[in-house]
Design a protein around this motif. Sequence first.
Motif, PDB file in Angstrom:
ATOM      1  N   LEU A   1      48.239  25.923  -5.269  1.00 24.16           N
ATOM      2  CA  LEU A   1      49.456  26.545  -6.070  1.00 24.16           C
ATOM      3  C   LEU A   1      50.659  25.239  -5.687  1.00 24.16           C
ATOM      4  N   ALA A   2      50.838  25.290  -4.208  1.00 21.59           N
ATOM      5  CA  ALA A   2      52.051  24.240  -3.829  1.00 21.59           C
ATOM      6  C   ALA A   2      51.601  23.457  -2.862  1.00 21.59           C
TER       7      ALA A   2
ATOM      8  N   PRO B   1      55.611  18.101   3.785  1.00 25.06           N
ATOM      9  CA  PRO B   1      54.351  17.354   3.665  1.00 25.06           C
ATOM     10  C   PRO B   1      53.287  17.884   4.294  1.00 25.06           C
ATOM     11  N   ARG B   2      53.332  18.846   5.262  1.00 25.54           N
ATOM     12  CA  ARG B   2      52.179  19.499   5.862  1.00 25.54           C
ATOM     13  C   ARG B   2      51.932  20.683   5.513  1.00 25.54           C
ATOM     14  N   ALA B   3      52.582  21.211   4.369  1.00 29.62           N
ATOM     15  CA  ALA B   3      52.206  22.674   3.871  1.00 29.62           C
ATOM     16  C   ALA B   3      51.793  22.774   2.684  1.00 29.62           C
ATOM     17  N   ALA B   4      50.806  23.958   2.510  1.00 33.18           N
ATOM     18  CA  ALA B   4      50.181  23.834   1.375  1.00 33.18           C
ATOM     19  C   ALA B   4      49.685  25.379   1.020  1.00 33.18           C
TER      20      ALA B   4
ATOM     21  N   PRO C   1      40.842  26.148   3.698  1.00 32.49           N
ATOM     22  CA  PRO C   1      41.432  24.737   4.002  1.00 32.49           C
ATOM     23  C   PRO C   1      41.455  24.413   5.265  1.00 32.49           C
ATOM     24  N   ASP C   2      41.053  23.174   5.585  1.00 33.53           N
ATOM     25  CA  ASP C   2      41.236  22.805   7.067  1.00 33.53           C
ATOM     26  C   ASP C   2      42.662  22.587   7.508  1.00 33.53           C
ATOM     27  N   ALA C   3      43.030  23.244   8.528  1.00 35.75           N
ATOM     28  CA  ALA C   3      44.316  22.954   8.909  1.00 35.75           C
ATOM     29  C   ALA C   3      44.556  23.772  10.468  1.00 35.75           C
TER      30      ALA C   3
ATOM     31  N   MET D   1      48.982  25.091   7.264  1.00 36.34           N
ATOM     32  CA  MET D   1      49.773  24.349   7.742  1.00 36.34           C
ATOM     33  C   MET D   1      49.619  23.580   9.032  1.00 36.34           C
ATOM     34  N   ASP D   2      49.725  22.175   8.892  1.00 38.03           N
ATOM     35  CA  ASP D   2      49.259  21.397   9.838  1.00 38.03           C
ATOM     36  C   ASP D   2      50.356  20.573  10.605  1.00 38.03           C
ATOM     37  N   PRO D   3      50.854  20.999  11.691  1.00 35.10           N
ATOM     38  CA  PRO D   3      52.009  20.321  12.242  1.00 35.10           C
ATOM     39  C   PRO D   3      51.635  19.025  13.018  1.00 35.10           C
TER      40      PRO D   3
END
Length: 186
Positions: A94-95, A110-113, A128-130, A182-184
């Motif tokens: 979606l985003a 950039p690191r959020a979906a 999703p892998d995060a 989310m992947d910081p």
Amino acid sequence: EGAVEHPRDDLGVPVRVLDGTLEHRDDHGRTALLAAGDLQRLSAGTGVRHTERNAGPQPLRFLQMWLRPDPFGGPPEYTAVTAPVPPGPGLRLLASGDPDACPPVRLRQPRAALYAGRPDGPDACALPDAVHRYVHVARGSVRLADAEGEALLGPGDAARITGTAPVTASTAGPAEYLVWAMDPRP
């Protein structure tokens, strides 16, 4: 009715309408009516005043996430997308802020979906892998499973998952759920 205009700055605020009709108005002259299944994103940038209220006769339910933008500042931005996810198997993007992705809504993180699952029957898919994942069930039930066990979530339930272990989401029938990844990591 009951909506109070309030300020926002330096936040990205994606909103998914679950039920009812959401009306958005802001001091930049933007107005929008969003129905169940619609998605909006307000990137407040250097500042915006806005209201969001129930604009219909049915109760309004929506899910909202506040994200820190990268970079900070810039002009406020607003996007609204009507029904970006039809029912069907698997997860749909979606985003996202990933420059290589093509989501209906672009984030300034950039690191959020954000993904949506709307199976109309039995389904199973990998999350999703995060490093950080958040699952919220809007309708139906979703079973989350990893190597250590499983949990059954119903409407309104949520799960916060940390670490990179694979996790599967499965449904026995029609359902709707949202997944933040989310992947910081740098």
